[in-house]
Design a protein around this motif. Structure first.
Motif, PDB file in Angstrom:
ATOM      1  N   PHE A   1      47.982  54.143 -13.897  1.00 41.48           N
ATOM      2  CA  PHE A   1      49.004  55.184 -13.848  1.00 41.48           C
ATOM      3  C   PHE A   1      49.797  54.986 -12.554  1.00 41.48           C
ATOM      4  O   PHE A   1      49.214  54.994 -11.462  1.00 41.48           O
ATOM      5  CB  PHE A   1      48.376  56.590 -13.849  1.00 41.48           C
ATOM      6  N   CYS A   2      51.109  54.808 -12.689  1.00 41.17           N
ATOM      7  CA  CYS A   2      51.974  54.659 -11.504  1.00 41.17           C
ATOM      8  C   CYS A   2      52.613  56.013 -11.238  1.00 41.17           C
ATOM      9  O   CYS A   2      53.427  56.464 -12.052  1.00 41.17           O
ATOM     10  CB  CYS A   2      53.126  53.698 -11.739  1.00 41.17           C
ATOM     11  N   ASP A   3      52.280  56.608 -10.101  1.00 43.49           N
ATOM     12  CA  ASP A   3      53.020  57.811  -9.698  1.00 43.49           C
ATOM     13  C   ASP A   3      54.487  57.433  -9.564  1.00 43.49           C
ATOM     14  O   ASP A   3      54.815  56.436  -8.897  1.00 43.49           O
ATOM     15  CB  ASP A   3      52.551  58.285  -8.312  1.00 43.49           C
ATOM     16  N   GLU A   4      55.334  58.256 -10.096  1.00 43.31           N
ATOM     17  CA  GLU A   4      56.774  58.001 -10.009  1.00 43.31           C
ATOM     18  C   GLU A   4      57.224  57.827  -8.541  1.00 43.31           C
ATOM     19  O   GLU A   4      58.003  56.960  -8.196  1.00 43.31           O
ATOM     20  CB  GLU A   4      57.467  59.209 -10.644  1.00 43.31           C
TER      21      GLU A   4
ATOM     22  N   PRO B   1      60.982  60.871  -3.446  1.00 42.49           N
ATOM     23  CA  PRO B   1      62.332  60.839  -4.004  1.00 42.49           C
ATOM     24  C   PRO B   1      62.894  59.447  -4.329  1.00 42.49           C
ATOM     25  O   PRO B   1      63.862  59.367  -5.068  1.00 42.49           O
ATOM     26  CB  PRO B   1      63.163  61.488  -2.902  1.00 42.49           C
ATOM     27  N   ARG B   2      62.327  58.365  -3.807  1.00 48.63           N
ATOM     28  CA  ARG B   2      62.982  57.066  -4.064  1.00 48.63           C
ATOM     29  C   ARG B   2      62.403  56.339  -5.273  1.00 48.63           C
ATOM     30  O   ARG B   2      62.869  55.274  -5.646  1.00 48.63           O
ATOM     31  CB  ARG B   2      62.894  56.169  -2.821  1.00 48.63           C
ATOM     32  N   SER B   3      61.328  56.900  -5.839  1.00 50.85           N
ATOM     33  CA  SER B   3      60.790  56.398  -7.115  1.00 50.85           C
ATOM     34  C   SER B   3      60.295  54.949  -7.065  1.00 50.85           C
ATOM     35  O   SER B   3      60.446  54.199  -8.026  1.00 50.85           O
ATOM     36  CB  SER B   3      61.838  56.541  -8.229  1.00 50.85           C
ATOM     37  N   GLN B   4      59.656  54.575  -5.965  1.00 50.52           N
ATOM     38  CA  GLN B   4      59.155  53.195  -5.868  1.00 50.52           C
ATOM     39  C   GLN B   4      58.083  52.903  -6.921  1.00 50.52           C
ATOM     40  O   GLN B   4      57.882  51.757  -7.312  1.00 50.52           O
ATOM     41  CB  GLN B   4      58.576  52.919  -4.467  1.00 50.52           C
ATOM     42  N   GLY B   5      57.357  53.948  -7.349  1.00 50.23           N
ATOM     43  CA  GLY B   5      56.329  53.736  -8.386  1.00 50.23           C
ATOM     44  C   GLY B   5      56.974  53.450  -9.730  1.00 50.23           C
ATOM     45  O   GLY B   5      56.586  52.512 -10.444  1.00 50.23           O
TER      46      GLY B   5
ATOM     47  N   LEU C   1      65.747  37.637   1.323  1.00 46.41           N
ATOM     48  CA  LEU C   1      64.996  38.806   0.853  1.00 46.41           C
ATOM     49  C   LEU C   1      65.294  39.085  -0.612  1.00 46.41           C
ATOM     50  O   LEU C   1      66.438  38.901  -1.065  1.00 46.41           O
ATOM     51  CB  LEU C   1      65.424  40.048   1.661  1.00 46.41           C
ATOM     52  N   ILE C   2      64.295  39.592  -1.324  1.00 46.19           N
ATOM     53  CA  ILE C   2      64.563  40.131  -2.658  1.00 46.19           C
ATOM     54  C   ILE C   2      65.239  41.484  -2.428  1.00 46.19           C
ATOM     55  O   ILE C   2      64.722  42.319  -1.679  1.00 46.19           O
ATOM     56  CB  ILE C   2      63.255  40.302  -3.460  1.00 46.19           C
ATOM     57  N   GLU C   3      66.377  41.715  -3.048  1.00 44.04           N
ATOM     58  CA  GLU C   3      67.119  42.976  -2.877  1.00 44.04           C
ATOM     59  C   GLU C   3      66.426  44.051  -3.723  1.00 44.04           C
ATOM     60  O   GLU C   3      66.644  44.195  -4.922  1.00 44.04           O
ATOM     61  CB  GLU C   3      68.558  42.717  -3.300  1.00 44.04           C
ATOM     62  N   GLN C   4      65.492  44.781  -3.068  1.00 44.67           N
ATOM     63  CA  GLN C   4      64.614  45.683  -3.820  1.00 44.67           C
ATOM     64  C   GLN C   4      65.325  46.932  -4.345  1.00 44.67           C
ATOM     65  O   GLN C   4      64.834  47.579  -5.264  1.00 44.67           O
ATOM     66  CB  GLN C   4      63.404  46.067  -2.966  1.00 44.67           C
ATOM     67  N   ARG C   5      66.491  47.255  -3.776  1.00 48.95           N
ATOM     68  CA  ARG C   5      67.184  48.458  -4.242  1.00 48.95           C
ATOM     69  C   ARG C   5      67.764  48.253  -5.643  1.00 48.95           C
ATOM     70  O   ARG C   5      68.096  49.216  -6.326  1.00 48.95           O
ATOM     71  CB  ARG C   5      68.306  48.849  -3.274  1.00 48.95           C
ATOM     72  N   LEU C   6      67.893  47.001  -6.057  1.00 46.78           N
ATOM     73  CA  LEU C   6      68.459  46.731  -7.389  1.00 46.78           C
ATOM     74  C   LEU C   6      67.393  46.671  -8.477  1.00 46.78           C
ATOM     75  O   LEU C   6      67.719  46.712  -9.666  1.00 46.78           O
ATOM     76  CB  LEU C   6      69.244  45.418  -7.379  1.00 46.78           C
TER      77      LEU C   6
ATOM     78  N   ASN D   1      54.707  51.975  -3.947  1.00 46.38           N
ATOM     79  CA  ASN D   1      54.523  50.558  -4.250  1.00 46.38           C
ATOM     80  C   ASN D   1      53.812  49.890  -3.095  1.00 46.38           C
ATOM     81  O   ASN D   1      54.372  49.722  -2.012  1.00 46.38           O
ATOM     82  CB  ASN D   1      55.856  49.838  -4.511  1.00 46.38           C
ATOM     83  N   ALA D   2      52.539  49.572  -3.328  1.00 45.61           N
ATOM     84  CA  ALA D   2      51.779  48.755  -2.379  1.00 45.61           C
ATOM     85  C   ALA D   2      51.432  47.454  -3.085  1.00 45.61           C
ATOM     86  O   ALA D   2      50.339  46.926  -2.969  1.00 45.61           O
ATOM     87  CB  ALA D   2      50.538  49.501  -1.914  1.00 45.61           C
ATOM     88  N   GLY D   3      52.385  46.960  -3.832  1.00 43.79           N
ATOM     89  CA  GLY D   3      52.221  45.718  -4.587  1.00 43.79           C
ATOM     90  C   GLY D   3      52.809  44.551  -3.823  1.00 43.79           C
ATOM     91  O   GLY D   3      53.079  44.648  -2.619  1.00 43.79           O
TER      92      GLY D   3
END
Ligand code: MRU
Length: 375
Positions: free
Chosen positions: A196-199, A202-206, A26-31, A167-169
């Motif tokens: 425009f990416c919404d921030e 709370p986890r700021s995926q945008g 997996l890509i470690e997305q939290r980093l 993030n729906a990317g």
């Protein structure tokens, strides 16, 4: 998609399976966006933890991870006959299903794997078929996203400003993504537009993931605070909204997606801006009859009370949590909300664009199956 790290460009998928080692990679997305790292889950429990702890996240990506996790658990089974194998599979299925409750993709993905496995007459045959079915789910996810790109690209015209949420990317799928697929397809056709990416607090995926993806693909974009969308819409600066979904009800057209999606849909309707939801077929729930029955994940209050980021500079940094909120206050943190069909202009699927209320009428084109699997 292609990722450029330290000047080197390579193609990556969000989730892959290593048969020789029986591990999920997996890509470690939290980093991200500060560090690009691949990690492995060594058994089905670790795979479930990676979903729960959001090493991997996004409906399609956790769907494929659950499919691989089920195959991984099946392959690790030793001894016994079909009866004990089935009991073991029920445990694996339940563990992976419980990791995150709102997205339906993991359940649909695992059901697809189980349906194929049942064709095997021995444990070995079922183990082999399970992995083949998980690989097929991952390939299908990519094909669906590519079709969504082709179906959605005509919505994008030169000079448009497009808003997306969370993030729906491609990071939220195996590759390509859903809300971003029409953007990448339009870019390949030479169209010029701005995102425009919404921030997405709370986890700021945008701010972290979508912005990173768009930067990697050289798509013109800016991050906005979640509260800024109304202002931009009022000034005529948003022409189109495209978001993803974690669960879309085939019977009603209601759409569960990242918290804040509903707010954006209300704003878009107020300003007569087209609001589209992009989904692969694995995101459709044909069973539930009301959006109020969708299980909404309640997450830890620390996400609302502060934020994760990095401190230091590009050469030397470390992840750090910063408490922002009043120390003695509690917080409420629902992870998703439900947008009613009346606020949605269209649902972009691999089979075309449909009015949300028309999904049920077109169910046979959209992968509806009466078979409800359980292990
Ligand atoms: O909590 P996350 O990061 O898994 O939530 C992701 C989203 O809400 C996406 O918008 C969603 O999964 C739809 S696209 C896969």
């Amino acid at each position: 998609m292609n990722v450029t790290v330290h000047g080197r460009t390579r193609h990556f998928r969000t989730v892959t399976f290593d048969r020789a080692r029986n591990v999920v990679s997996l890509i470690e997305q939290r980093l991200l966006p500060h560090e690009f790292k691949i990690v492995t889950a060594a058994n089905f429990r670790e795979t479930a933890s990676a979903i729960r702890d959001m090493v991997v996240r996004g409906a399609g990506a956790i769907g494929a991870t659950a499919a691989y996790g089920l195959a991984q658990g099946a392959l690790a089974f030793r001894g016994g006959g079909l009866k004990t194998f089935s009991a073991h599979l029920r445990l694996v299925h339940q563990t992976l299903k419980a990791a995150r409750p709102t997205a339906v993709d993991p359940v649909n993905a695992m059901n697809q794997v189980l349906d194929v496995m049942r064709r095997g007459r021995t444990v070995q045959e079922r183990q082999f078929l399970g992995l083949a079915a998980a690989e097929e789910f991952a390939r299908e996810d990519v094909r669906h996203c590519e079709r969504i790109g082709a179906c959605g690209a005509p919505l994008i015209r030169n000079g448009m400003n497009i808003l997306t949420h969370c993030n729906a990317g491609w990071l939220a799928f195996v590759d390509v993504g859903t809300a971003t697929a029409p953007l990448y397809a339009a870019q390949a056709e030479g169209k010029k537009f701005h995102v425009f990416c919404d921030e997405t607090r709370p986890r700021s995926q945008g701010a972290t993931l979508t912005a990173w993806e768009l930067a990697q693909q050289n798509v013109s974009h800016e991050i906005i605070a979640d509260n800024a969308a109304g202002h931009l819409m009022q000034r005529g600066l948003v022409d189109l909204v495209i978001v993803g979904s974690d669960r879309t009800l085939g019977r009603t057209g209601e759409v569960a997606n990242k918290i804040g999606t509903y707010t954006k849909a209300v704003l878009a309707a107020r300003h007569k801006i087209p609001f589209y939801v992009a989904i692969p077929l694995s995101t459709i729930d044909w069973n539930l009859r009301s959006g109020m029955d969708i299980p909404i994940e309640e997450r830890d209050e620390s996400e609302v009370c502060g934020a994760w980021g990095v401190i230091g500079n590009a050469k030397s940094h470390r992840r750090a949590y910063l408490r922002v909120a009043n120390p003695s206050s509690r917080a409420r943190n629902p992870g998703f909300d439900v947008t009613p069909p009346g606020l949605i202009t269209g649902v972009i699927t691999p089979a075309g664009i449909f009015k949300p209320g028309a999904l049920w009428r077109h169910r046979h084109k959209l992968g509806f199956s009466t078979a409800l699997s359980s292990p």
